[in-house]
Write an enzyme that holds these catalytic residues in place. Structure first.
Site, PDB file in Angstrom:
ATOM      1  N   TYR A   1       1.441  -0.940   0.012  1.00 52.47           N
ATOM      2  CA  TYR A   1      -0.076   0.188  -0.496  1.00 52.47           C
ATOM      3  C   TYR A   1       0.803   1.151   0.005  1.00 52.47           C
ATOM      4  O   TYR A   1       1.948   1.235   0.907  1.00 52.47           O
ATOM      5  CB  TYR A   1      -0.914  -0.178   1.033  1.00 52.47           C
ATOM      6  CG  TYR A   1      -1.798   1.361   1.009  1.00 52.47           C
ATOM      7  CD1 TYR A   1      -2.834   1.728   0.709  1.00 52.47           C
ATOM      8  CD2 TYR A   1      -1.276   2.530   2.146  1.00 52.47           C
ATOM      9  CE1 TYR A   1      -3.888   2.496   1.105  1.00 52.47           C
ATOM     10  CE2 TYR A   1      -1.892   3.763   2.889  1.00 52.47           C
ATOM     11  CZ  TYR A   1      -3.261   3.462   1.221  1.00 52.47           C
ATOM     12  OH  TYR A   1      -4.339   4.575   2.007  1.00 52.47           O
ATOM     13  N   GLU A  17      -3.975   7.508  -4.255  1.00 50.60           N
ATOM     14  CA  GLU A  17      -3.835   6.032  -2.991  1.00 50.60           C
ATOM     15  C   GLU A  17      -3.826   5.127  -4.533  1.00 50.60           C
ATOM     16  O   GLU A  17      -4.411   5.057  -4.751  1.00 50.60           O
ATOM     17  CB  GLU A  17      -4.867   6.037  -2.495  1.00 50.60           C
ATOM     18  CG  GLU A  17      -4.631   4.771  -1.568  1.00 50.60           C
ATOM     19  CD  GLU A  17      -6.255   4.477  -1.146  1.00 50.60           C
ATOM     20  OE1 GLU A  17      -6.326   4.505   0.490  1.00 50.60           O
ATOM     21  OE2 GLU A  17      -7.005   3.690  -1.661  1.00 50.60           O
TER      22      GLU A  17
END
Lengths: 391, 291
Positions: free
Chosen positions: A113, A201
């Site tokens: 991530y 993101e």
């Protein structure tokens, strides 16, 4: 402003970030050509079909399908295009899927991530990485916060090389993947900064079987205040993903958010508008909307506000709560009187006006002959409107 | 004493020749008689407010000529960040920016810049400051307030007016009312203002009005618990706001569990803040707490 995944992918590509090959289509008739092109581009035999809607949780809702061969890809395109996708972010009514991205399926060795966003407490941007890719980051933050590693970015100096290295190291990356990560993180920050994003993101950021780092899925939100600097990005807005009444309200500089209650509200100022919704709930009602008419409220904005509130068939009564500072209450009163006359109102309207010229306004309303329930205080107004809504 | 501004403040208005800037500058002048000039690049040498005050090309010039220590900014969003930095670079002690819609990335830079200069900065996207009967630096309607001993800090404009209205109805005046703004990045936090009110000999209690989003109210509540002798009465707007939706203010969005109204109120109560459930009970609660 939100943009679609496929648009975010275009931006990543522009900044040289590795992404899977993909083609976005809006009609099943384009499916064959898309699959042919992907095969030609990268010899793709396996595909992922991804619904393009402004909502998270697409996978769980059935909007993202791995397709091990061409036939299943075609079938999945057929299913997903035109489906009503329900996720935890769409509400029960779901969202019609009008576009799908057909992407090359990659061999995933590891899911990571990475994200950049504003840290309000430090007034600085922050780069976050986690080894727990593919999960909702809020969930990771709640259950194992130590698995999120942060680097604060000083606005004067940007993301420094040593910080990018530290982030790569925190992900446990080595060799080629570590080098690719350092380069990618710097590109992501450049994109974030140059395009005035509020969030970038990458989830998941994957390491492929070949050891390469690829941004498999991405979410980019843009700062509304900065859109005037980026007309090309402003053009990416997809009005079909937004509530039509909210889009309509925006044209008149009204800030409207639809909720699911029965008491319509028209208020000046965001804080007072929220407080008005709160008090409606506290006295036993439920707000149908948030509506801030702003500092420049006049006859036209009030009329449009009414029209938009009443476009919601659930509305059983309307509360107007105006505290006049710059806004003069007599102008608001004239707007209310005109709107009530023009719009053929069939729900009760409770009005509470305070502040600048409130006395004149009350007299105008009293002498207008229109059916309005007048309230003296905030509390009185809430009680009256909730009672009226319960009819 | 009050905090931040008083009758001795000398105010300049950046953007005084614009329609909004001119309108509000005139109101501030009428209220406190302490607007001493304006700044509009390229219009130095002219006058504004019907000849009442001189216009300067820069903040530095304005400060040299008038001794101004406060600047009120009405410059449009594309130029507002620069205007704030200019005021700070000129050594203006208190900068209040009313402008709404400044890009967030620019505010990140402004915040870092201003911190280095030692200026205090309030806003942006805020109604400004009012010290009743002394000075008005912003757009709050002066007539709703009366002089007294309750400090008011708020993220919002009209909800501040509502709170002030309720206080006056209970016969409680205010020492200073400050709207800090609803953006994700603002110059002065609630905690910093609590610190000033705690030290102010003319303030007995503080009303703190927050909203969903961010964690500023929690930071302030922690400070109150550890360092304040004066009571703090708190309200959080937005208990009915759906998560993930921005409620007007750029900063008013619930993006994590701790940012909801319920979570904030709970933590504030644990820190000894007198939490008001209904927004109609702000005035009454202050009366009860101060009795």
């Amino acid at each position: 402003m939100k943009i679609h995944e496929y648009q975010a992918m275009q931006l990543l590509k522009r900044y040289g970030v590795a992404i899977p090959a993909g083609i976005t289509i809006d009609d099943p008739s384009q499916a064959d050509a898309a699959l042919d092109q992907l095969h030609a581009e990268c010899a793709a035999e396996q595909f992922v079909i991804k619904a393009q809607v402004h909502a998270g949780g697409r996978g769980k809702g059935g909007g993202v399908k791995f397709s091990p061969d061409r036939a299943s890809a075609l079938a999945n395109i057929e299913t997903i295009l035109g489906m009503t996708l329900v996720t935890h972010q769409t509400g029960a009514e779901g969202r019609l899927v009008k576009k799908v991205m057909v992407a090359q399926a990659l061999d995933i060795k590891q899911e990571l991530y990475a994200a950049i966003t504003l840290d309000r407490t430090q007034s600085m941007d922050v780069f976050m990485v986690s080894t727990e890719g593919g999960m909702e980051i809020e969930e990771v933050a709640r259950t194992s916060p130590e698995k999120i590693v942060r680097e604060a970015i000083h606005p004067g100096f940007g993301l420094r090389l040593f910080q990018a290295r530290a982030l790569a190291q925190a992900l446990g990356l080595e060799g080629t993947a570590a080098k690719q990560a350092v380069a990618m993180f710097q590109k992501l920050y450049k994109l974030y900064q140059e395009l005035d994003c509020s969030i970038v993101e990458i989830n998941p950021l994957i390491v492929t079987g070949q050891g390469d780092l690829v941004a498999l899925d991405s979410k980019i939100n843009l700062d509304d205040n900065a859109l005037y600097l980026h007309p090309d990005l402003a053009a990416m807005r997809d009005l079909e993903e937004e509530d039509p009444a909210e889009v309509d309200a925006g044209k008149y500089d009204l800030n409207y958010i639809k909720l699911d209650g029965t008491v319509g509200c028209m208020v000046n100022g965001a804080g007072l508008a929220m407080a008005t919704m709160d008090i409606i709930k506290q006295v036993g009602g439920s707000p149908a909307n948030f509506l801030d008419v702003g500092g420049g409220a006049n006859v036209e904005t009030v009329k449009n506000g009414f029209r938009i509130i009443l476009s919601d068939p659930n509305v059983k009564a309307v509360l107007i709560n105006i505290f006049g500072g710059i806004v003069r209450c007599d102008r608001i009163a004239n707007g209310i009187i005109e709107a009530v006359k023009d719009l053929d109102l069939n729900v009760p309207v409770v009005v509470r006006l305070a502040g600048t010229n409130a006395d004149i306004a009350k007299e105008l309303l009293a002498n207008s002959g229109v059916a309005i329930i007048s309230a003296d205080s905030f509390e009185d107004a809430a009680n009256k409107v909730v009672k009226a809504a319960q009819g | 004493m009050s905090i931040l501004v008083n009758k001795n403040s000398k105010i300049i208005v950046q953007g005084i020749t614009g329609s909004e800037g001119g309108f509000h500058a005139a109101q501030c002048l009428e209220y406190g008689h302490n607007v001493v000039g304006g700044v509009t690049p390229g219009k130095g040498g002219q006058t504004a407010l019907e000849g009442a005050v001189p216009v300067f090309n820069s903040c530095a010039e304005a400060r040299r000529a008038t001794g101004a220590n406060v600047s009120l900014i009405f410059v449009p969003p594309p130029f507002a960040a620069d205007a704030i930095m200019e005021a700070a670079a000129a050594g203006i002690e208190l900068i209040v920016c009313i402008t709404e819609g400044i890009p967030i990335a620019q505010m990140v830079e402004v915040k870092a810049f201003v911190q280095q200069t030692g200026s205090r900065f309030i806003g942006p996207n805020c109604p400004g400051i009012l010290t009743p009967d002394e000075a008005k630096v912003g757009i709050m309607p002066g007539f709703i307030a009366q002089k007294g001993r309750v400090g008011v800090i708020s993220k919002s404009g009209t909800l501040t007016y509502e709170a002030v209205h309720q206080l006056c109805a209970e016969g409680l005046g205010q020492s200073t009312c400050i709207g800090i703004g609803g953006d994700p990045i603002i110059g002065t936090s609630m905690k910093e203002l609590l610190e000033l009110f705690e030290a102010d000999s003319e303030t007995d209690a503080v009303v703190m009005i927050g909203e969903i989003g961010g964690s500023m109210e929690i930071e302030a509540a922690q400070f109150a618990k550890d360092h304040m002798s004066k009571p703090v009465i708190g309200f959080i707007a937005g208990q009915t706001a759906p998560p993930g939706r921005r409620m007007g203010h750029a900063g008013a969005i619930v993006s994590g569990a701790d940012e909801s109204a319920a979570a904030k109120k709970k933590l504030m109560a644990e820190c000894g803040i007198h939490v008001v459930e209904s927004p109609a009970d702000i005035g009454r609660t202050v009366v009860k707490v101060c009795a």
